[in-house]
Each structure stands twice: as C-alpha cells, then as structure tokens.
Design a protein around this motif. Structure first.
Motif, short mmCIF file in Angstrom:
data_model
loop_
_atom_site.label_atom_id
_atom_site.label_comp_id
_atom_site.label_asym_id
_atom_site.label_seq_id
_atom_site.Cartn_x
_atom_site.Cartn_y
_atom_site.Cartn_z
N PHE A 161 -4.24 11.03 3.49
CA PHE A 161 -4.16 9.59 3.26
C PHE A 161 -4.63 8.81 4.48
O PHE A 161 -5.47 7.91 4.39
CB PHE A 161 -2.71 9.24 2.90
CG PHE A 161 -2.41 7.79 2.92
CD1 PHE A 161 -2.94 6.93 1.97
CD2 PHE A 161 -1.57 7.24 3.90
CE1 PHE A 161 -2.65 5.58 1.99
CE2 PHE A 161 -1.30 5.90 3.92
CZ PHE A 161 -1.83 5.07 2.97
N GLY A 162 -4.09 9.18 5.65
CA GLY A 162 -4.41 8.45 6.87
C GLY A 162 -5.88 8.55 7.21
O GLY A 162 -6.51 7.56 7.60
N ASN A 163 -6.45 9.73 7.06
CA ASN A 163 -7.86 9.90 7.39
C ASN A 163 -8.75 9.03 6.53
O ASN A 163 -9.65 8.34 7.03
CB ASN A 163 -8.26 11.36 7.21
CG ASN A 163 -8.23 12.11 8.51
OD1 ASN A 163 -9.04 11.88 9.39
ND2 ASN A 163 -7.27 12.99 8.65
N MET A 205 0.82 -1.21 0.00
CA MET A 205 0.00 0.00 0.00
C MET A 205 0.85 1.25 0.00
O MET A 205 0.37 2.33 -0.27
CB MET A 205 -0.91 0.01 1.23
CG MET A 205 -0.22 0.44 2.50
SD MET A 205 -1.37 0.55 3.85
CE MET A 205 -0.30 1.10 5.14
N PHE A 256 -2.50 5.72 14.04
CA PHE A 256 -3.30 4.64 13.45
C PHE A 256 -2.58 4.05 12.24
O PHE A 256 -2.48 2.83 12.09
CB PHE A 256 -4.66 5.22 13.06
CG PHE A 256 -5.45 4.35 12.14
CD1 PHE A 256 -6.08 3.21 12.62
CD2 PHE A 256 -5.58 4.67 10.80
CE1 PHE A 256 -6.81 2.42 11.77
CE2 PHE A 256 -6.30 3.88 9.95
CZ PHE A 256 -6.92 2.76 10.42
N VAL A 257 -2.05 4.90 11.40
CA VAL A 257 -1.33 4.43 10.21
C VAL A 257 -0.11 3.60 10.62
O VAL A 257 0.16 2.52 10.08
CB VAL A 257 -0.92 5.63 9.33
CG1 VAL A 257 0.01 5.19 8.22
CG2 VAL A 257 -2.14 6.29 8.73
N MET A 290 0.08 12.88 4.35
CA MET A 290 -0.20 11.80 5.30
C MET A 290 -1.52 12.00 6.03
O MET A 290 -2.22 11.05 6.35
CB MET A 290 0.94 11.71 6.33
CG MET A 290 2.14 10.96 5.81
SD MET A 290 1.67 9.29 5.28
CE MET A 290 3.18 8.74 4.55
N LEU A 306 -7.84 6.43 4.71
CA LEU A 306 -7.53 5.03 4.96
C LEU A 306 -8.23 4.54 6.22
O LEU A 306 -8.89 3.49 6.24
CB LEU A 306 -6.01 4.87 5.08
CG LEU A 306 -5.51 3.45 5.35
CD1 LEU A 306 -5.67 2.61 4.10
CD2 LEU A 306 -4.05 3.47 5.78
N ILE A 330 -4.38 9.97 13.71
CA ILE A 330 -4.35 9.27 12.43
C ILE A 330 -2.95 8.74 12.13
O ILE A 330 -2.79 7.61 11.65
CB ILE A 330 -4.83 10.21 11.30
CG1 ILE A 330 -6.27 10.64 11.53
CG2 ILE A 330 -4.67 9.55 9.95
CD1 ILE A 330 -7.28 9.55 11.41
N TYR A 331 -1.94 9.57 12.46
CA TYR A 331 -0.57 9.10 12.26
C TYR A 331 -0.34 7.82 13.06
O TYR A 331 0.21 6.84 12.55
CB TYR A 331 0.45 10.15 12.70
CG TYR A 331 0.43 11.42 11.89
CD1 TYR A 331 0.01 11.41 10.58
CD2 TYR A 331 0.84 12.62 12.45
CE1 TYR A 331 -0.01 12.58 9.84
CE2 TYR A 331 0.82 13.79 11.72
CZ TYR A 331 0.38 13.76 10.41
OH TYR A 331 0.35 14.92 9.70
#
Lengths: 164, 72, 227
Positions: free
Chosen positions: C173-175, A1, B62-63, C170, C177, B59-60
């Motif tokens: 993208f992160g949100n 990904m 989480f990623v 990021m 995702l 979010i960071y």
C-alpha cells in the motif's frame, strides 16, 4: 483513505479466487494439457526410434552372421575344389606313370621277343651252317689242312653272315 | 501547524535507516559480485529483494508523515 | 500541496452507492477497477488459450507457453519442491498485483493504492500460509510449531500472525501510494515529459518489484510453514 470496508475486502478476496479459478482452469489447465501431450508424443517418438534402431541392429547382426556363413561355405567349396583338383592331378599322374610303365614293359617285352627270335634265326642259320659244314666236311677228304681251311672258311662265312 | 510539520519531518527520518540499509546491501553485493562474478544473477535477485525490504521502512515513515499532515 | 494530497487521498472512494445497508454494501473504485482488470485478463486468457495445438504452433501460442513456463519456473524456485502445489496461486497473485500496479499507465487509480485491496491480499496470504502449515503438519504439529525453537518465544510467533500480513499489506500500500503521490506532485510541478520518465520507473519497475516482493515473501512464509 484508511477507512476499511469489510464488504470490499470480501469482494476483493472473491475476485482473487475467481481469477485463480480462471487461471487454473483455462490458462494452466490448457497449457499443461498441451505440454503433456507434446511430452507424450516426444516419448512415443523416442521409443519408436529406439525400437527401430534395435531392429536395425538385429538385422545387421543377422546379415553379418549370414555373410560369415557364406564365407565359410566359400572356403569349404574352394577347399573341396582344390582337393578334387589335386585328386584328379594325382590320378592323372598315376595313370600316366602306370601307362608309361606298361609301355616300357611292353617295349621291353617286345625287344626281348625280337631278340629271342633273332637269336632263334641265328641259331637256325648256325645250325644249317654247321650241318652244311658238317656235310661238306663229310663229303670231302679229310686232311688236316683242308680241315683247317674248311673251319676258317666256315668261321669266315659265319662272321660274314653275322655281320651281313 | 508548526508542530505538525515538525512531526512529519521527524517521520521522514526513517529515510536515514533505509538509506544506510540499502547502501550496506549494495556494497556487500558489489563485494560478492567481485568475488564470484558467476553468481551475478542470484546476487542481483537477493539485492533487489533486500533493497525492497529496506525501502519499506522509508515507506512506513512516508505513510506516517502523510497521515500526520492530513489528520492533524 | 495539502489540497492536492487531500484531493488525492481523502476523496470519496465510493463509486457505486447501494441504497440499502447504510453504506455497508457500497462498492469502491478499487473493486470496480479490479473488475475491469479481471475482465481484460480473463478475455485475454480465453482468447490466447483457444485452439491450442500440439504441432505447428503459432507465435502467439509459443509466447504464451514460454511465458507460463517462465512464470511457473520463477515462482516454483521461490517456493521449493515441498510447496510446489501452491505455485498456481502465487502466479495468479503475482500477475494480479503486477497488473494492478501498472494500471496507472492507463489513467486508472491503481487498486493496490486502496488499503482494502492490499489487506484482502495479505489476509489471503496469511490464511494460505497457515493452511499450508495445517495441511502439512496436521493441527497438532501446526500448534506445536508456535513453540519452536523454544517455548518462551511462542508469544512472538503468535504476534507474527498479525505482523506478517500487516507488514505485507502496508509495504504494498505504502509503495504504491508513495509512487502515486510523487507522480501527482511531479505532474503539478513539471507537466510534460518528466512525469513520463518518472512513470516508467514508478509504474513499471516499482510495480513489478513490489509484486515480486509480495509473492517472494508469501512463498517464503509458505516454505517456512511447510518445512
């Protein structure tokens, strides 16, 4: 990904630029043209309305001036007429006074001449009577009584004549 | 596998920061609205923006947690 | 659980395989979905803007006009007067990201869930920011602006050139995702009704908010660069 592909990034950038071009050219360009035209039209209409109002104001002023002028004229005419009327009145009065004066003068004159004539007639009668009396006296004998009778008679005659 | 799970759990701790940040932002926003109700719209906009930025830390995390799980 | 994540995140993103170039020219699903979105948007724009009138406007045109004015007003207030020339680009990005985030409603995978797309967006943003700085201040002024407010901080300013686009990329993208993963998990746990309510939040609300945040930050950077 997480694999990164330069080619896909370039593709996305190109996509974005194409979309930007389309938006700019068609959406914003067309809508802006319409809005601009409408704005111009509104401006024109506003200007025309302003001009019309200005014109109306000017016409109104003109009419007001005219009306005030007419007022003045009316006043003038009225004053003139009044003056004329007064003049006429004065003239008539003056005429009448003059005429009446004349009439009075004439009447007085007439009366005087009448009186003169009457006096003359009296005088003539008196003269005749005096002559008559004198003749009668001269014809009769002179006596004082007769004389005084004669005078009385004469005077009576004269008074009766005068009263008659 | 166990260590992986622990790592992911630690990464999920970023949520604490985000929670504290959003909580602070909301409390201040409530204060601001109580003080100046007429500035409602502006405050709401700023609050949403601040929340989105604070949320980004979560979010960071989480990623990173997902990465740890998938790539271990 | 891990299978689901694997299926969702590790799948082959290649949709169109180009036989030469050793996989370099492979086109990903996200780009194809972007093309679909673009096609729909372009057709919509062309249909909506065809025969616009000055008077007696249709309801369609009134809606279009008010939408355009509203979007421009919102973006213009973020950019300020000095950087008003970049409004159109920011509006385009806003519409693009918002639609990309919401395309999950129609069963597509959101293109913003692909790192390449968000990376492309953030690269465009940082290029635009620096270009705006160069155009406004000139090359010398732009180089000098790195040493502000003091020379010692210049290193941090240069680092920001990297951090800003990375942070933008990021975050988006992160949100998306995260939203998609949570949606998939919810679908696997409760298949009915619950995912619909969740999709309302994640696809519509969160998608719009993230698009707004992306554009807000970009315009903030532009404003800062132009000053």
């Amino acid at each position: 990904m997480l694999n990164i592909s330069i080619f896909n990034i370039v593709c996305t950038i190109l996509n974005l630029l194409i979309l930007y071009w389309v938006f700019r050219k068609f959406l914003f360009g067309r809508v802006d043209a319409i809005l601009e035209r409408r704005r111009e039209e509104v401006d024109d209409a506003n200007k025309a309305a302003d001009k019309a109002i200005e014109e109306a104001r000017a016409t109104k002023k003109e009419y007001e001036e005219k009306i005030s002028l007419a007022d003045e004229e009316k006043q003038q005419i009225l004053a003139d007429i009044k003056k004329q009327g007064y003049d006429e009145y004065d003239r008539i009065i003056a005429d009448a006074q003059k005429k009446s004066q004349e009439i009075i003068t004439e009447a007085r004159h007439n009366a005087e001449t009448e009186a003169d004539r009457t006096r003359e007639i009296y005088a003539a009668e008196l003269k005749e009577m005096v002559i008559d009396a004198a003749t009668k006296i001269a014809a009769t004998k002179h006596s004082s009584a007769e004389d005084s009778n004669l005078y009385d008679k004469f005077i009576d005659e004269a008074v009766a004549n005068k009263n008659g | 596998m166990n260590l992986t799970a622990i790592g992911a759990a630690i990464a999920a701790f970023t949520g604490i920061g985000a929670g504290i940040g959003i909580g602070l932002a909301t409390s201040k926003a409530t204060d601001a609205v109580a003080r100046q109700p007429e500035a409602d719209g502006k405050i709401m906009k700023l609050l949403l923006l601040g929340c989105a930025l604070a949320e980004a830390t979560a979010i960071y995390g989480f990623v990173i947690a997902i990465m740890i799980i998938l790539f271990s | 659980m891990k299978e689901l994540l694997n299926e969702l995140l590790m799948e082959d993103k290649t949709l169109i395989h180009v036989p030469f170039g050793n996989g370099f020219f492979d086109i990903y699903t996200s780009v194809v979905v972007t093309w679909i979105i673009m096609a729909v948007v372009i057709v919509l724009v062309l249909v909506l803007t065809s025969n616009l009138k000055v008077h007696n406007i249709s309801r369609r045109q009134a809606a279009l006009e008010s939408a355009v004015i509203w979007l421009r007003g919102a973006v213009g207030s973020m950019l300020g007067e000095e950087a008003a020339a970049y409004t159109d680009y920011i509006v385009t990005v806003l519409v693009f990201i918002a639609l990309s985030n919401m395309v999950g409603l129609f069963g597509f995978t959101p293109p913003t869930m692909d790192l390449n797309v968000t990376l492309a967006l953030s690269i465009m943003s940082i290029v635009l920011v620096e270009a705006a700085g160069i155009i406004t201040k000139g090359t010398k002024g732009w180089l000098k602006s790195f040493a502000q407010p003091m020379a010692a901080i210049a290193f941090m300013n240069v680092l920001e050139l990297l951090i800003r686009p990375l942070s933008l990329c990021m975050r988006l993208f992160g949100n998306i995702l995260g939203a998609t993963v949570i949606m998939e998990l919810a679908k696997s746990v409760v298949p009915v009704l619950f995912p619909a309510a969740l999709s309302l939040y994640f696809d519509l609300f969160d998608g719009a908010i993230q698009a707004y945040v992306f554009c807000f930050l970009t315009s903030l950077y532009i404003k800062e660069a132009v000053e």
